[in-house]
Design an enzyme around this catalytic site. Structure first.
Site, PDB file in Angstrom:
ATOM      1  N   GLY A   1      -2.789  11.287 -10.690  1.00 35.07           N
ATOM      2  CA  GLY A   1      -3.186  11.163  -9.288  1.00 35.07           C
ATOM      3  C   GLY A   1      -1.999  10.636  -8.500  1.00 35.07           C
TER       4      GLY A   1
ATOM      5  N   ALA B   1       0.865   4.571  -3.038  1.00 42.11           N
ATOM      6  CA  ALA B   1       1.161   5.975  -3.319  1.00 42.11           C
ATOM      7  C   ALA B   1       0.177   6.871  -2.594  1.00 42.11           C
ATOM      8  CB  ALA B   1       1.072   6.232  -4.816  1.00 42.11           C
TER       9      ALA B   1
ATOM     10  N   LYS C   1      -6.174  -9.342  -8.581  1.00 42.70           N
ATOM     11  CA  LYS C   1      -6.095  -7.981  -8.013  1.00 42.70           C
ATOM     12  C   LYS C   1      -7.499  -7.504  -7.637  1.00 42.70           C
ATOM     13  CE  LYS C   1      -4.263  -4.092  -6.754  1.00 42.70           C
ATOM     14  NZ  LYS C   1      -4.261  -2.840  -7.450  1.00 42.70           N
TER      15      LYS C   1
HETATM   16  O1  KPL Z   1      -4.702  -1.426  -4.746  1.00 40.61           O
HETATM   17  C1  KPL Z   1      -4.808  -1.056  -3.609  1.00 40.61           C
HETATM   18  C2  KPL Z   1      -5.595   0.183  -3.404  1.00 40.61           C
HETATM   19  O2  KPL Z   1      -5.498   0.805  -2.371  1.00 40.61           O
HETATM   20  O3  KPL Z   1      -6.324   0.544  -4.344  1.00 40.61           O
HETATM   21  C3  KPL Z   1      -4.242  -1.852  -2.473  1.00 40.61           C
HETATM   22  C4  KPL Z   1      -3.472  -3.007  -3.041  1.00 40.61           C
HETATM   23  C5  KPL Z   1      -5.369  -2.340  -1.624  1.00 40.61           C
HETATM   24  C6  KPL Z   1      -3.232  -1.097  -1.655  1.00 40.61           C
HETATM   25  O4  KPL Z   1      -3.784  -0.115  -0.860  1.00 40.61           O
END
Ligand code: KPL
Length: 311
Positions: A19, A137, A192
């Site tokens: 992805g 990304a 996270k």
């Molecule tokens: O991990 C992320 C996500 O989009 O899944 C963050 C840190 C919020 C960055 O966009």
């Protein structure tokens, strides 16, 4: 094969899950001189596999050939990097059951929690390593990837066998600029998770970029989310405060201000979101501790409803 001929060495990395983030990591690993192959699932055998079109942080465009292989063809695997969505990790690994050498480390890099334990059950003899990353990304088309933000990456052991694999963080650092090893990866995964509980559902529901969360409009909601997540983390033995979590959320939202979160991207593209592994995991742990988390519960339900409306 003529007798005595040498098989080529296996690629440094085999990557499952191409992805947005997987595509960016595969490109950066390849560019750093670490041969990487993309492991594709059987249903992709009939589709076209053009050269990867990659845009780096500096806006530079590159076309880069990254070899593809199919799990069913039993390609040689030295290190397995799993970058599928959380709910796809087990389905992606199942075809490798009984086919993966015991010494091959399995590195899991996905949002959310609760999956690594199931991987250890399925592959009890393999070293299992979990990671968190905050790189940004975007997937802009078929094998078209854009690196939108340099983040931090941390790896750490999930099982005993995984403890010997600290050098893997150095390998990743060669490609990413930074990547470090932390024996207490669970703590980093929780932090996270807190960031994802705060940023992902809100940005997806309100269809906004991460940066919009730093304004006053969402301050109260973010604070409530952080209070609830901090309660659950403390009950899990991860000492923190709502203030600390709120600071981290603000910092990541600011650093990734121009990004659309992965959940926002998933919903817009009609894809499955990672809500189960993110907020769903939080709700499960909250319930186990008898902690009420009404704001997160509401966000969970709202994302489920939106996904259903679209599906
Ligand atoms: O991990 C992320 C996500 O989009 O899944 C963050 C840190 C919020 C960055 O966009």
């Amino acid at each position: 094969m003529p007798s005595g001929s040498q098989l080529p060495p296996p690629p440094s990395w085999s990557l499952l899950g191409c992805g947005a983030l997987g595509g960016v990591f595969a490109t950066l690993l390849t560019q750093s001189g670490q041969p990487t192959q993309l492991l594709l699932r059987e249903r992709h055998r009939a589709t076209l596999h053009p050269v990867v079109d990659f845009t780096g942080l500096d806006g530079q465009h590159t076309l880069i050939a990254i070899p593809r292989a199919f799990v069913a063809d039993r390609p040689a695997i030295r290190r397995l990097l799993v970058m599928t969505k959380a709910d796809q990790v087990i389905p992606a690994l199942l075809p490798l059951l009984g086919k993966l050498d015991k010494q091959v480390p399995i590195v899991l890099l996905h949002n959310g929690m609760g999956v690594a334990e199931r991987v250890v059950e399925l592959f009890p003899d393999n070293p299992v390593i979990a990671g968190v990353t905050s790189h940004g990304a975007l997937q802009q088309g078929h094998f078209v990837f854009r690196h939108t933000g340099r983040g931090e990456t941390w790896l750490g052991p999930v099982n005993e066998a995984g403890r010997q694999f600290a050098p893997l963080a150095d390998r990743l650092a060669q490609a990413l600029g930074q990547a470090s090893w932390d024996e207490q990866i669970l703590t980093r995964q929780w932090h996270k998770l807190a960031i994802n509980c705060a940023i992902n559902p809100l940005t997806a529901l309100y269809r906004i970029k991460n940066g919009e969360l730093t304004g006053p409009r969402f301050a109260d909601t973010l604070q409530q989310i952080c209070i609830e997540v901090a309660d659950v983390m403390n009950a899990e033995g991860i000492t923190t405060t709502a203030e600390e979590l709120a600071r981290r959320v603000q910092s990541v939202a600011g650093l990734t201000a121009d990004n659309y979160s992965s959940m926002h991207q998933d919903l817009e593209q009609g894809k499955e979101t990672e809500i189960e592994a993110i907020t769903g995991f939080l709700l499960a742990r909250a319930q186990a501790h008898g902690i009420m988390v009404p704001v997160n519960q509401g966000l969970y339900q709202a994302i489920k409803d939106r996904s259903q409306d679209q599906g």
